[in-house]
Design a protein around this motif. Structure first.
Motif, PDB file in Angstrom:
ATOM      1  N   ASP A   1      17.694  38.761  46.507  1.00  0.00           N
ATOM      2  CA  ASP A   1      16.932  38.591  45.266  1.00  0.00           C
ATOM      3  C   ASP A   1      16.506  37.140  45.071  1.00  0.00           C
ATOM      4  OD1 ASP A   1      17.085  41.293  44.669  1.00  0.00           O
ATOM      5  OD2 ASP A   1      18.797  41.058  43.305  1.00  0.00           O
ATOM      6  N   GLN A   2      17.400  36.201  45.350  1.00  0.00           N
ATOM      7  CA  GLN A   2      17.049  34.782  45.233  1.00  0.00           C
ATOM      8  C   GLN A   2      15.958  34.415  46.239  1.00  0.00           C
ATOM      9  OE1 GLN A   2      21.110  33.477  45.842  1.00  0.00           O
ATOM     10  NE2 GLN A   2      21.114  32.453  43.831  1.00  0.00           N
ATOM     11  N   PHE A   3      16.126  34.863  47.468  1.00  0.00           N
ATOM     12  CA  PHE A   3      15.132  34.591  48.499  1.00  0.00           C
ATOM     13  C   PHE A   3      13.774  35.143  48.083  1.00  0.00           C
ATOM     14  CE2 PHE A   3      12.770  36.306  52.152  1.00  0.00           C
ATOM     15  CZ  PHE A   3      12.504  35.137  52.845  1.00  0.00           C
ATOM     16  N   ARG A   4      13.765  36.359  47.617  1.00  0.00           N
ATOM     17  CA  ARG A   4      12.501  36.989  47.221  1.00  0.00           C
ATOM     18  C   ARG A   4      11.859  36.224  46.068  1.00  0.00           C
ATOM     19  NH1 ARG A   4      12.529  43.151  46.535  1.00  0.00           N
ATOM     20  NH2 ARG A   4      12.151  43.052  48.749  1.00  0.00           N
ATOM     21  N   ALA A   5      12.628  35.864  45.061  1.00  0.00           N
ATOM     22  CA  ALA A   5      12.070  35.156  43.899  1.00  0.00           C
ATOM     23  C   ALA A   5      11.453  33.821  44.302  1.00  0.00           C
ATOM     24  CB  ALA A   5      13.148  34.954  42.836  1.00  0.00           C
ATOM     25  N   VAL A   6      12.185  33.041  45.098  1.00  0.00           N
ATOM     26  CA  VAL A   6      11.686  31.726  45.518  1.00  0.00           C
ATOM     27  C   VAL A   6      10.474  31.889  46.432  1.00  0.00           C
ATOM     28  CG1 VAL A   6      12.241  29.681  46.905  1.00  0.00           C
ATOM     29  CG2 VAL A   6      13.882  30.545  45.234  1.00  0.00           C
ATOM     30  N   THR A   7      10.537  32.804  47.373  1.00  0.00           N
ATOM     31  CA  THR A   7       9.452  32.984  48.328  1.00  0.00           C
ATOM     32  C   THR A   7       8.211  33.551  47.660  1.00  0.00           C
ATOM     33  OG1 THR A   7      11.115  33.298  50.043  1.00  0.00           O
ATOM     34  CG2 THR A   7       8.863  33.899  50.593  1.00  0.00           C
ATOM     35  N   GLU A   8       8.390  34.497  46.746  1.00  0.00           N
ATOM     36  CA  GLU A   8       7.235  35.022  46.007  1.00  0.00           C
ATOM     37  C   GLU A   8       6.551  33.914  45.230  1.00  0.00           C
ATOM     38  OE1 GLU A   8       8.605  38.253  43.557  1.00  0.00           O
ATOM     39  OE2 GLU A   8       8.649  39.657  45.242  1.00  0.00           O
ATOM     40  N   ARG A   9       7.339  33.078  44.594  1.00  0.00           N
ATOM     41  CA  ARG A   9       6.770  31.959  43.836  1.00  0.00           C
ATOM     42  C   ARG A   9       5.989  31.036  44.781  1.00  0.00           C
ATOM     43  NH1 ARG A   9      11.169  30.713  41.186  1.00  0.00           N
ATOM     44  NH2 ARG A   9      11.850  29.048  42.581  1.00  0.00           N
ATOM     45  N   LEU A  10       6.573  30.723  45.931  1.00  0.00           N
ATOM     46  CA  LEU A  10       5.920  29.845  46.896  1.00  0.00           C
ATOM     47  C   LEU A  10       4.611  30.447  47.399  1.00  0.00           C
ATOM     48  CD1 LEU A  10       5.918  27.339  48.775  1.00  0.00           C
ATOM     49  CD2 LEU A  10       7.218  28.735  50.404  1.00  0.00           C
ATOM     50  N   ILE A  11       4.639  31.698  47.802  1.00  0.00           N
ATOM     51  CA  ILE A  11       3.475  32.326  48.419  1.00  0.00           C
ATOM     52  C   ILE A  11       2.412  32.705  47.400  1.00  0.00           C
ATOM     53  CG2 ILE A  11       2.671  34.345  49.718  1.00  0.00           C
ATOM     54  CD1 ILE A  11       5.405  34.345  51.131  1.00  0.00           C
ATOM     55  N   PHE A  12       2.832  33.288  46.288  1.00  0.00           N
ATOM     56  CA  PHE A  12       1.867  33.907  45.387  1.00  0.00           C
ATOM     57  C   PHE A  12       1.548  33.102  44.131  1.00  0.00           C
ATOM     58  CE2 PHE A  12       4.152  37.300  47.663  1.00  0.00           C
ATOM     59  CZ  PHE A  12       3.103  37.780  48.415  1.00  0.00           C
ATOM     60  N   GLU A  13       2.367  32.125  43.791  1.00  0.00           N
ATOM     61  CA  GLU A  13       2.115  31.384  42.557  1.00  0.00           C
ATOM     62  C   GLU A  13       1.792  29.912  42.791  1.00  0.00           C
ATOM     63  OE1 GLU A  13       5.362  32.036  39.817  1.00  0.00           O
ATOM     64  OE2 GLU A  13       5.371  34.188  40.270  1.00  0.00           O
ATOM     65  N   GLU A  14       2.500  29.265  43.709  1.00  0.00           N
ATOM     66  CA  GLU A  14       2.334  27.826  43.884  1.00  0.00           C
ATOM     67  C   GLU A  14       1.082  27.462  44.663  1.00  0.00           C
ATOM     68  OE1 GLU A  14       5.926  25.998  45.314  1.00  0.00           O
ATOM     69  OE2 GLU A  14       7.113  26.919  43.716  1.00  0.00           O
ATOM     70  N   GLY A  15       0.515  28.408  45.369  1.00  0.00           N
ATOM     71  CA  GLY A  15      -0.749  28.173  46.045  1.00  0.00           C
ATOM     72  C   GLY A  15      -0.620  27.759  47.501  1.00  0.00           C
ATOM     73  N   GLU A  16      -1.758  27.697  48.118  1.00  0.00           N
ATOM     74  CA  GLU A  16      -1.847  27.450  49.549  1.00  0.00           C
ATOM     75  C   GLU A  16      -1.277  26.095  49.959  1.00  0.00           C
ATOM     76  OE1 GLU A  16      -5.280  27.467  53.014  1.00  0.00           O
ATOM     77  OE2 GLU A  16      -5.735  28.298  51.044  1.00  0.00           O
TER      78      GLU A  16
END
Length: 177
Positions: free
Chosen positions: A79-94
């Protein structure tokens, strides 16, 4: 918000990197992943290429662990991995994604770039795919799809875009395994 495909791919990535199968990601999992990739390429993990790849994967783990608040010596739940990675990929941008992933991509390029031109040709790409467990027969069509410049070489930028495309569900070949 991510799609079901993207969530499934993050789950696959977590399971791939959880090399000891304990349901968490720790620094040692990323170090073991580097050794596994070195072995697949027939390189010694103490070689320059091996150390560069391990440093890149260690840096990625440290980023993820810091963002999750567990630190370098901690472990990440799925769950932690998914939350951080989703934020990195889908929210923080390219730009943020590329900052974290570029060293890993360059580390892998260093493993398979036999002619040392800083890019990957079709043969080197096929070796990469084989090393991460993808069937060699998929290499040519995947290479052609990823080679957006059409120059017969894959740059780090093209590979970064391809890894992002994989996580967005636009590419089916899992470049990092």
């Amino acid at each position: 918000m991510t799609t079901a495909v993207a969530q499934d791919r993050l789950t696959q990535r977590f399971e791939k990197w959880d090399t000891n199968g304990d349901g968490t990601l720790e620094l040692s999992d990323f170090q073991e992943e580097a050794r596994r990739i070195c072995d697949a390429f027939g390189k010694d993990s103490s070689s320059t290429e091996g150390r560069n790849l391990e440093n890149a994967l260690t840096g990625m783990f440290e980023y993820l662990a810091t963002q999750a608040g567990v630190g370098r010596n901690g472990s990440l739940s799925q769950d932690q991995f998914r939350a951080v990675t989703e934020r990195l990929i889908f929210e923080e941008g390219e730009a943020s994604f590329n900052r974290v992933m570029r060293p890993v991509i360059k580390g892998v390029i260093g493993m398979c770039d036999t002619n040392r031109d800083g890019q990957i040709n079709g043969d080197e790409f096929a070796t990469w795919l084989s090393a991460v467990g993808v069937d060699r027969s998929e290499a040519r069509s995947a290479f052609d799809e990823i080679d957006t410049s059409g120059d017969g070489q894959l740059s780090a930028e093209e590979l970064l875009a391809a890894v992002r495309s994989f996580h967005f569900g636009k590419l089916s070949v899992p470049l990092l395994g």
